[in-house]
Design an enzyme around this catalytic site. Structure first.
Site, PDB file in Angstrom:
ATOM      1  N   GLN A  83      -6.698  -9.079  -6.364  1.00 45.52           N
ATOM      2  CA  GLN A  83      -8.200  -8.967  -6.297  1.00 45.52           C
ATOM      3  C   GLN A  83      -8.473  -7.543  -6.093  1.00 45.52           C
ATOM      4  O   GLN A  83      -8.548  -7.390  -5.050  1.00 45.52           O
ATOM      5  CB  GLN A  83      -7.104  -8.856  -4.321  1.00 45.52           C
ATOM      6  CG  GLN A  83      -7.149 -10.906  -3.846  1.00 45.52           C
ATOM      7  CD  GLN A  83      -6.137 -10.936  -2.860  1.00 45.52           C
ATOM      8  OE1 GLN A  83      -7.243 -11.010  -1.619  1.00 45.52           O
ATOM      9  NE2 GLN A  83      -5.323 -11.254  -2.091  1.00 45.52           N
ATOM     10  N   ASP A 108      -1.181   1.217   0.741  1.00 50.56           N
ATOM     11  CA  ASP A 108      -1.927  -0.102   1.194  1.00 50.56           C
ATOM     12  C   ASP A 108      -2.987  -0.887   0.142  1.00 50.56           C
ATOM     13  O   ASP A 108      -3.884   0.324   0.233  1.00 50.56           O
ATOM     14  CB  ASP A 108      -2.345  -0.609   2.963  1.00 50.56           C
ATOM     15  CG  ASP A 108      -2.828  -2.490   2.936  1.00 50.56           C
ATOM     16  OD1 ASP A 108      -2.262  -2.409   2.029  1.00 50.56           O
ATOM     17  OD2 ASP A 108      -3.028  -2.557   4.223  1.00 50.56           O
ATOM     18  N   GLU A 109      -3.312  -2.129  -0.245  1.00 55.57           N
ATOM     19  CA  GLU A 109      -4.271  -1.966  -0.935  1.00 55.57           C
ATOM     20  C   GLU A 109      -3.848  -1.417  -2.022  1.00 55.57           C
ATOM     21  O   GLU A 109      -4.892  -0.633  -2.724  1.00 55.57           O
ATOM     22  CB  GLU A 109      -5.854  -2.185  -0.523  1.00 55.57           C
ATOM     23  CG  GLU A 109      -5.776  -3.027   0.363  1.00 55.57           C
ATOM     24  CD  GLU A 109      -5.939  -5.065   0.860  1.00 55.57           C
ATOM     25  OE1 GLU A 109      -5.550  -5.103  -0.702  1.00 55.57           O
ATOM     26  OE2 GLU A 109      -6.209  -5.537   1.297  1.00 55.57           O
ATOM     27  N   ARG A 143     -10.683 -17.077   0.553  1.00 48.25           N
ATOM     28  CA  ARG A 143     -10.872 -16.696   2.212  1.00 48.25           C
ATOM     29  C   ARG A 143     -10.719 -18.178   3.185  1.00 48.25           C
ATOM     30  O   ARG A 143     -11.135 -17.958   4.254  1.00 48.25           O
ATOM     31  CB  ARG A 143     -12.460 -16.596   1.888  1.00 48.25           C
ATOM     32  CG  ARG A 143     -12.886 -15.258   1.513  1.00 48.25           C
ATOM     33  CD  ARG A 143     -12.063 -14.053   1.654  1.00 48.25           C
ATOM     34  NE  ARG A 143     -10.839 -13.978   0.706  1.00 48.25           N
ATOM     35  CZ  ARG A 143      -9.448 -13.007   1.204  1.00 48.25           C
ATOM     36  NH1 ARG A 143      -9.102 -12.430   2.249  1.00 48.25           N
ATOM     37  NH2 ARG A 143      -8.190 -13.560  -0.222  1.00 48.25           N
ATOM     38  N   LYS A 156       0.693  -9.164   4.122  1.00 48.15           N
ATOM     39  CA  LYS A 156       1.586  -7.963   3.525  1.00 48.15           C
ATOM     40  C   LYS A 156       1.784  -7.083   4.965  1.00 48.15           C
ATOM     41  O   LYS A 156       2.516  -6.593   4.596  1.00 48.15           O
ATOM     42  CB  LYS A 156       0.362  -7.717   2.317  1.00 48.15           C
ATOM     43  CG  LYS A 156      -0.937  -7.360   3.106  1.00 48.15           C
ATOM     44  CD  LYS A 156      -1.665  -6.740   1.963  1.00 48.15           C
ATOM     45  CE  LYS A 156      -3.165  -6.449   2.345  1.00 48.15           C
ATOM     46  NZ  LYS A 156      -3.680  -5.976   2.776  1.00 48.15           N
ATOM     47  N   THR A 157       0.197  -6.962   5.914  1.00 52.18           N
ATOM     48  CA  THR A 157       0.573  -6.307   7.191  1.00 52.18           C
ATOM     49  C   THR A 157       2.046  -6.093   7.721  1.00 52.18           C
ATOM     50  O   THR A 157       2.271  -5.918   8.424  1.00 52.18           O
ATOM     51  CB  THR A 157      -0.984  -6.172   7.546  1.00 52.18           C
ATOM     52  OG1 THR A 157      -2.364  -6.689   7.123  1.00 52.18           O
ATOM     53  CG2 THR A 157      -0.957  -5.667   8.658  1.00 52.18           C
TER      54      THR A 157
END
Length: 656
Positions: A247, A216-217, A605, A28-29
């Site tokens: 998430q 973002d997020e 993770r 995503k970044t």
């Protein structure tokens, strides 16, 4: 060629509302940074683009990555405004907070300042400490503020006796902060929201600064942040939000998953792009993750597709008790560390609660393995740091009375508690500030000659430092404070042990380094800007990144693990009452859904191998009690249809 088709679609959608559903490990970044660069290449002035994220580290990395994607001729020009929500709100409030009756030079209270203010508010309403502690009051006030509740709204929303007490204290707490020209961290969002609501001209002026807004997020936004975003983007409607409802794990601190779930309702013309290609984990790990999260009924439909086939099936370890669980996992890590190419930093032990790490710390110490426990004391919570920053705050704004009272007798200069109480009382009677009493202290109060002289000397010291601040670099100013106040000499006196003294001196040096670093990178460095920078940087997320720099096993909670990745992950305590947490078992299904998302975050993770462990018994109040395996184990392994039929005695999960 560096983007897959969905990423490319997101990057090339340059107009209108856009929802990018970015699953764990899907890049995503990269999408956000490429999209910003694309907007600039297509003619949008860089400084007309606002990108907002949740940590300073993420904002800094995003700025660097965008810079690398642009032609060299752009690099010396304007930059997109990339910052955290709180940094954005500080900039807005520094321009307009006077519209709400606060000074433009407002102070930002840290946790210690807040606790002092909370204690004072509880005293004012004569609330006994056993009924409501300052830390509990701050937690309740924080939850109200994240929902955009001011004192009046909180009073009407209060249900329990404790909440009614808290609402009364909240009113005093907030009015006291305002009287002192101060705000707390949550106020940065709350007051910006109020500013936009009460002053449409300010809202329009701030919204007109940007042509594009990227968030973002987005799944982590609370109500205040959600409202601010709508205000800034409603005019041009060029809003791109990136996030993953699967998430969303911060409901306990105000994040509302419905913001990302209802994005299409808020912005009906929105385009939705799903990023589902996972570049982090093996197919075996993603199989568990996808199977687990599918049990949440209310979510955007998506599935993670592995870029890497195969992988080892996640292991489930069932140990007799929590001590054996810790011992087994540490032995397992110890053995793996003998293998070539494997380092301590490759391992993470993830816990659901803050109490669980104790057994693992004991086992890691016995095995003499390096580890870091995330969530220890922040650098900014150390006494020396808070003392020195209090001096800088008073130099910048002498009416910051919380900071003034912290340093008035630090180092000790003969101004005792009795004298301080008289100063506070005299200032209160005159409805003024303590600082304003200092020039003619002998005329205002009947203090002894010794105390009067000490106060006058303190006043002169601050005045000379204020004068010096006009002409010297920030790092030099910090050095001057240490010298002029005798702070280093006080450390030498208080800490005769050389190791202890050196550690505390190194802390002072680090503040000087921080000032020099700020000055080097800020476009217009000021003392107030430096203090804001420090206040905004004092967050758990940014501390987390610093703590993980060494070569050590990471021991942390699942919440702390968000945004990180490790080759080898151990998720421990996979039992009912721990994960899902016992609080969620008594609440509605949405609480279990958030616990399932938390489990999903833990699973995703892992890059190479995932181990899930549980204790078959666990001590409670000194006695061993049988446990029940977490329902999430059954869900991940395809046995969920039997979970409600299993008797407590049938404890073991079928072998894989």
């Amino acid at each position: 060629e560096r983007l897959n088709p969905p990423q490319n679609e997101a990057v090339n959608t340059l107009q209108g509302p856009l929802l990018v559903l970015a699953g764990a490990g899907t890049g995503k970044t990269r999408v956000v940074t490429f999209r910003i660069a694309k907007l600039i290449r297509h003619g949008t002035p860089a400084d007309r683009i606002l990108a907002v994220t949740f940590t300073r580290k993420a904002a800094g990395e995003m700025q660097q990555r965008v810079s690398k994607l642009l032609p060299k001729k752009n690099k010396s020009g304007q930059k997109p405004q990339i910052s955290t929500f709180h940094a954005l709100c500080v900039r807005i409030l520094r321009r307009h907070i006077d519209q709400l009756g606060y000074p433009l030079k407002f102070a930002i209270y840290d946790r210690g300042d807040q606790e002092a203010a909370a204690r004072a508010a509880l005293r004012e309403i004569r609330c006994p400490n056993e009924s409501l502690k300052p830390a509990d009051l701050l937690a309740i006030i924080g939850s109200w503020k994240t929902r955009s509740f001011g004192p009046a709204r909180a009073a009407s929303a209060a249900d329990t006796d404790k909440e009614h007490l808290a609402a009364a204290a909240y009113r005093r707490y907030q009015s006291n902060l305002k009287a002192k020209g101060a705000v707390d961290f949550d106020d940065l969002l709350l007051l910006t929201g109020q500013l936009f609501e009460k002053h449409p001209n300010v809202r329009r002026k701030e919204a007109q600064l940007f042509d594009h807004v990227l968030i973002d997020e987005y799944q982590d936004t609370n109500l205040s942040q959600y409202k601010i975003v709508k205000c800034l983007a409603m005019g041009h409607r060029n809003l791109c939000v990136v996030g993953d409802d699967d998430q969303s794990i911060y409901g306990w601190r105000g994040a509302e998953v419905r913001h990302i779930l209802n994005f299409n309702k808020d912005w009906p013309e929105a385009k939705v792009v799903r990023l589902e290609d996972n570049y982090r984990s093996t197919a075996a790990i993603l199989g568990y993750a996808n199977t687990l999260i599918a049990f949440n009924a209310v979510r955007h439909d998506k599935i993670l597709r592995p870029a890497r086939a195969g992988g080892q099936t996640p292991r489930i370890l069932q140990l007799p008790d929590e001590s054996k669980e810790a011992e087994k996992i540490v032995n397992d890590i110890s053995y793996r560390l003998t293998q070539p190419g494997i380092a301590a930093r490759d391992f993470a032990i993830l816990c659901r609660t803050n109490e669980q790490p104790r057994n693992f710390e004991t086992a890691l110490r016995r095995a003499n393995l390096p580890y870091v426990l995330l969530g220890g004391m922040s650098f900014f919570d150390r006494k020396e740091v808070r003392d020195l920053l209090a001096y800088l705050k008073v130099i910048d704004n002498p009416h910051d009375e919380v900071s003034l009272l912290r340093i008035i007798n630090t180092p000790a200069r003969g101004i005792g508690n009795k004298a301080v109480k008289e100063l506070v009382s005299a200032a209160t009677e005159r409805a003024g500030h303590i600082w304003d009493l200092f020039p003619e202290i002998g005329h205002h109060l009947a203090l002894s000659n010794t105390v009067t002289q000490a106060v006058s000397t303190f006043h002169e010291t601050i005045q000379s430092l204020k004068q010096a601040a006009q002409n010297c670099a920030l790092a030099e100013l910090v050095k001057l404070v240490i010298q002029a106040t005798g702070y280093q000499k006080e450390l030498d006196r208080l800490y005769p042990d050389p190791n202890d003294r050196d550690a505390r001196t190194a802390t002072l040096e680090e503040i000087i380094n921080a000032a020099a670093n700020y000055e080097e990178h800020a476009s217009k460095p000021t003392l107030r800007g430096f203090l804001d920078d420090i206040a905004l940087g004092n967050t758990e997320s940014d501390d987390k990144e610093d703590q993980l720099k060494g070569n050590a096993i990471a021991l942390m909670t699942l919440h702390s693990a968000k945004g990180l990745e490790f080759p080898y992950v151990y998720m421990v305590g996979m039992e009912e009452g721990i994960l899902p947490h016992k609080r969620s078992l008594a609440e509605e299904s949405s609480a279990i859904d958030e616990e399932r998302r938390l489990c999903y975050v833990g699973v995703t993770r892992a890059q190479e191998e995932l181990t899930l462990s549980l204790s078959l018994s666990r001590r409670k109040w000194g006695k061993a009690r049988d446990t029940v395996p977490s329902r999430f184990l059954y869900e991940m392994t395809g046995q969920a249809e039997n979970v409600t039929q299993r008797k407590p005695g049938r404890k073991r999960v079928r072998s894989l």
